[in-house]
Design a protein around this motif. Structure first.
Motif, PDB file in Angstrom:
ATOM      1  N   PRO A   1      -8.653  -2.074  -3.231  1.00  0.00           N
ATOM      2  CA  PRO A   1     -10.079  -1.706  -3.100  1.00  0.00           C
ATOM      3  C   PRO A   1     -10.269  -0.731  -1.941  1.00  0.00           C
ATOM      4  CG  PRO A   1      -9.705  -3.920  -2.216  1.00  0.00           C
ATOM      5  CD  PRO A   1      -8.387  -3.431  -2.701  1.00  0.00           C
ATOM      6  N   TYR A   2      -9.835   0.538  -2.174  1.00  0.00           N
ATOM      7  CA  TYR A   2      -9.799   1.524  -1.090  1.00  0.00           C
ATOM      8  C   TYR A   2     -11.140   1.698  -0.381  1.00  0.00           C
ATOM      9  CZ  TYR A   2      -5.098   3.018  -2.355  1.00  0.00           C
ATOM     10  OH  TYR A   2      -3.752   3.056  -2.577  1.00  0.00           O
ATOM     11  N   ASP A   3     -12.244   1.646  -1.152  1.00  0.00           N
ATOM     12  CA  ASP A   3     -13.533   1.908  -0.507  1.00  0.00           C
ATOM     13  C   ASP A   3     -13.870   0.850   0.539  1.00  0.00           C
ATOM     14  OD1 ASP A   3     -13.932   4.268  -1.750  1.00  0.00           O
ATOM     15  OD2 ASP A   3     -14.891   3.362  -3.518  1.00  0.00           O
ATOM     16  N   GLU A   4     -13.280  -0.336   0.365  1.00  0.00           N
ATOM     17  CA  GLU A   4     -13.551  -1.411   1.347  1.00  0.00           C
ATOM     18  C   GLU A   4     -12.580  -1.345   2.524  1.00  0.00           C
ATOM     19  OE1 GLU A   4     -13.484  -5.156  -0.825  1.00  0.00           O
ATOM     20  OE2 GLU A   4     -14.456  -4.078  -2.469  1.00  0.00           O
ATOM     21  N   ILE A   5     -11.500  -0.561   2.397  1.00  0.00           N
ATOM     22  CA  ILE A   5     -10.489  -0.525   3.467  1.00  0.00           C
ATOM     23  C   ILE A   5     -10.218   0.929   3.846  1.00  0.00           C
ATOM     24  CG2 ILE A   5      -8.240  -1.489   4.188  1.00  0.00           C
ATOM     25  CD1 ILE A   5      -8.339  -2.871   1.354  1.00  0.00           C
ATOM     26  N   PRO A   6     -11.083   1.503   4.695  1.00  0.00           N
ATOM     27  CA  PRO A   6     -10.942   2.923   5.052  1.00  0.00           C
ATOM     28  C   PRO A   6      -9.545   3.256   5.575  1.00  0.00           C
ATOM     29  CG  PRO A   6     -12.896   1.949   6.082  1.00  0.00           C
ATOM     30  CD  PRO A   6     -12.195   0.843   5.380  1.00  0.00           C
ATOM     31  N   MET A   7      -8.926   2.294   6.263  1.00  0.00           N
ATOM     32  CA  MET A   7      -7.589   2.516   6.831  1.00  0.00           C
ATOM     33  C   MET A   7      -6.572   2.840   5.721  1.00  0.00           C
ATOM     34  SD  MET A   7      -6.025  -0.264   9.434  1.00  0.00           S
ATOM     35  CE  MET A   7      -5.505  -1.430   8.198  1.00  0.00           C
ATOM     36  N   PHE A   8      -6.639   2.086   4.635  1.00  0.00           N
ATOM     37  CA  PHE A   8      -5.711   2.308   3.516  1.00  0.00           C
ATOM     38  C   PHE A   8      -6.074   3.591   2.761  1.00  0.00           C
ATOM     39  CE2 PHE A   8      -3.806  -2.159   2.457  1.00  0.00           C
ATOM     40  CZ  PHE A   8      -3.179  -2.153   3.679  1.00  0.00           C
ATOM     41  N   LYS A   9      -7.373   3.866   2.695  1.00  0.00           N
ATOM     42  CA  LYS A   9      -7.836   5.065   1.977  1.00  0.00           C
ATOM     43  C   LYS A   9      -7.287   6.304   2.678  1.00  0.00           C
ATOM     44  CE  LYS A   9     -12.076   6.630  -0.224  1.00  0.00           C
ATOM     45  NZ  LYS A   9     -12.382   7.986   0.194  1.00  0.00           N
ATOM     46  N   GLU A  10      -7.392   6.303   4.006  1.00  0.00           N
ATOM     47  CA  GLU A  10      -6.919   7.448   4.784  1.00  0.00           C
ATOM     48  C   GLU A  10      -5.399   7.602   4.616  1.00  0.00           C
ATOM     49  OE1 GLU A  10      -8.136   7.265   8.876  1.00  0.00           O
ATOM     50  OE2 GLU A  10      -7.426   9.313   9.239  1.00  0.00           O
ATOM     51  N   ARG A  11      -4.715   6.478   4.639  1.00  0.00           N
ATOM     52  CA  ARG A  11      -3.253   6.478   4.453  1.00  0.00           C
ATOM     53  C   ARG A  11      -2.892   7.094   3.100  1.00  0.00           C
ATOM     54  NH1 ARG A  11       1.544   3.528   5.423  1.00  0.00           N
ATOM     55  NH2 ARG A  11       0.784   3.113   7.493  1.00  0.00           N
ATOM     56  N   ARG A  12      -3.588   6.644   2.055  1.00  0.00           N
ATOM     57  CA  ARG A  12      -3.315   7.175   0.711  1.00  0.00           C
ATOM     58  C   ARG A  12      -3.600   8.667   0.635  1.00  0.00           C
ATOM     59  NH1 ARG A  12      -7.645   6.236  -3.821  1.00  0.00           N
ATOM     60  NH2 ARG A  12      -8.639   7.588  -2.310  1.00  0.00           N
ATOM     61  N   ASP A  13      -4.772   9.065   1.202  1.00  0.00           N
ATOM     62  CA  ASP A  13      -5.187  10.475   1.093  1.00  0.00           C
ATOM     63  C   ASP A  13      -4.224  11.402   1.843  1.00  0.00           C
ATOM     64  OD1 ASP A  13      -7.218   9.534  -0.410  1.00  0.00           O
ATOM     65  OD2 ASP A  13      -8.780   9.761   1.131  1.00  0.00           O
ATOM     66  N   GLN A  14      -3.827  10.986   3.041  1.00  0.00           N
ATOM     67  CA  GLN A  14      -2.908  11.825   3.845  1.00  0.00           C
ATOM     68  C   GLN A  14      -1.563  11.970   3.154  1.00  0.00           C
ATOM     69  OE1 GLN A  14      -3.452  13.007   7.117  1.00  0.00           O
ATOM     70  NE2 GLN A  14      -5.531  12.257   7.281  1.00  0.00           N
ATOM     71  N   LEU A  15      -1.116  10.843   2.591  1.00  0.00           N
ATOM     72  CA  LEU A  15       0.191  10.842   1.922  1.00  0.00           C
ATOM     73  C   LEU A  15       0.133  11.713   0.666  1.00  0.00           C
ATOM     74  CD1 LEU A  15       3.019   9.698   1.978  1.00  0.00           C
ATOM     75  CD2 LEU A  15       2.179   7.622   0.918  1.00  0.00           C
ATOM     76  N   GLN A  16      -0.974  11.574  -0.073  1.00  0.00           N
ATOM     77  CA  GLN A  16      -1.140  12.363  -1.296  1.00  0.00           C
ATOM     78  C   GLN A  16      -1.169  13.858  -0.971  1.00  0.00           C
ATOM     79  OE1 GLN A  16      -4.698  11.415  -3.559  1.00  0.00           O
ATOM     80  NE2 GLN A  16      -3.421  11.304  -5.380  1.00  0.00           N
TER      81      GLN A  16
ATOM     82  N   ALA B   1       0.874  -1.192   0.000  1.00  0.00           N
ATOM     83  CA  ALA B   1       0.000   0.000   0.000  1.00  0.00           C
ATOM     84  C   ALA B   1       0.898   1.225   0.000  1.00  0.00           C
ATOM     85  CB  ALA B   1      -0.911  -0.015   1.229  1.00  0.00           C
ATOM     86  N   PRO B   2       0.348   2.404  -0.326  1.00  0.00           N
ATOM     87  CA  PRO B   2       1.189   3.596  -0.348  1.00  0.00           C
ATOM     88  C   PRO B   2       1.839   3.860   1.011  1.00  0.00           C
ATOM     89  CG  PRO B   2      -0.966   4.057  -1.312  1.00  0.00           C
ATOM     90  CD  PRO B   2      -1.046   2.694  -0.707  1.00  0.00           C
ATOM     91  N   GLY B   3       3.098   4.273   0.967  1.00  0.00           N
ATOM     92  CA  GLY B   3       3.789   4.708   2.177  1.00  0.00           C
ATOM     93  C   GLY B   3       4.284   3.600   3.089  1.00  0.00           C
TER      94      GLY B   3
END
Ligand code: NAD
Length: 303
Positions: A283-298, A155-157
């Protein structure tokens, strides 16, 4: 394998977090416990606490990145107790951020502890355990390597940490296949926890001075640290629960140990992409934890 009273457990990184919890679970089961850690104070404190609970425990100051130190650990264990039945190659450190921002010193430090540390433990203890098995048909042993869910997904980061844990999974699977050729007295298992509240977000406390970075962390690295610390603080299982699950799995002869099996669909998703040759897609929508990680990093990268 059956874990018996008086059996011997050696735990690297045993002074804190998951390693400390393995020591406590081993002691609860009447095992003799060896806490091996680079951090002397927490190691001594853990040994004292185990003894107060009535356990037979010793501490051996060990740097898992140094093969001579791991060799000295195995000699001390042999002199004091005998050949261990459970060897937990557990010491580990964390570092994240966009992978191109990691320094050469980050790579050296994380890979030395997380990969070389496990390899040193495997190379040092396994031949002695196999020798013990040859001499005594009742001897049973298991080498338990701590990887992570980060060793099964990307995953990102997640950076070097994820790379190092993928290596621990591969190393452990190779060990599994090789040990199968030697009978069933010595086995191996690989532990893949998700977030557990421990002291891992302060891993830098044990970083050697010669591998310290010349500059402070970048914005993106700070963002990754912040999100990782939050996820760690929200870990759904305690270290004690992970230890209990781990010992039960060892008792049942399981190789892959998943304290958080609800995350396995992410692993399947990754493996499906590998098997079908389709590009990685989380599948970011199914894994809020990864979505938040991606968004913060972006957000940090675009600043
Ligand atoms: N906490 C989590 O969410 C989590 C998740 C998956 C995997 N893990 C893995 O669990 C293992 C234990 O980490 P933890 O979370 O308990 O962290 P922790 O920081 O609480 O404990 C790690 C221990 O390793 C020791 N250590 C560090 N470098 C060492 C070295 N060179 N030689 C010997 N000991 C050394 C530290 O002193 C510390 O006692 C690590 O391999 C980590 O990657 C942790």
């Amino acid at each position: 394998m059956n874990i018996e009273r008086n059996d011997i457990a050696v735990i690297t990184g045993g002074g804190s977090g998951l390693g400390k919890a393995f020591g406590e679970e081993a002691a609860r089961r009447g095992m003799r416990v060896v806490i091996a850690d680079i951090e002397k104070d927490s190691m001594k404190q853990t040994v004292e606490e185990l003894r107060e609970q009535g356990a037979t425990a010793i501490g051996v100051h060990t740097d898992v990145t140094d093969s001579a130190s791991v060799e000295a650990l195995s000699e001390t264990v042999a002199d004091r107790f005998g050949i261990p039945n459970l060897v937990f190659n557990n010491a580990g450190v964390a570092s994240g951020g966009p992978i191109w921002e990691s320094t050469e010193k980050d790579w050296k430090w994380v890979c030395a502890v997380n990969v070389d540390g496990v390899a040193n433990g495997v190379r040092t203890f396994t031949p002695r355990m196999l020798e013990a098995a040859k001499k005594d048909p009742r001897y049973k042993g298991c080498v338990v390597n701590t990887a992570s869910m980060a060793g099964l997904v990307t995953a990102p980061g997640m950076g070097i940490y994820s790379v190092s844990k993928h290596a621990v999974i591969a190393l452990s699977e190779c060990l599994y296949h090789d040990l199968e050729l030697m009978g069933d007295q010595v086995t191996t298992a690989v532990l893949c926890p998700s977030y557990v509240t421990t002291n891992i977000s302060q891993s830098y406390r044990n970083r050697p001075a010669d591998l310290a970075n010349d500059k402070g962390p970048t914005k993106a690295q700070l963002a990754t640290q912040a999100i990782s610390s939050k996820d760690l603080a929200n870990g759904s299982l305690s270290a004690a629960e992970v230890a209990r699950i781990t010992f039960e799995a060892i008792g049942n002869g399981r190789f892959y140990i998943y304290p958080s099996p609800e995350l396995l669909p992410i692993v399947k998703n990754r493996l499906d992409h590998i098997a079908h040759g389709t590009n990685p897609d989380i599948p970011y929508d199914e894994i809020p934890m990864f979505k938040e990680r991606r968004d913060q990093l972006q957000a940090a990268l675009s600043n």
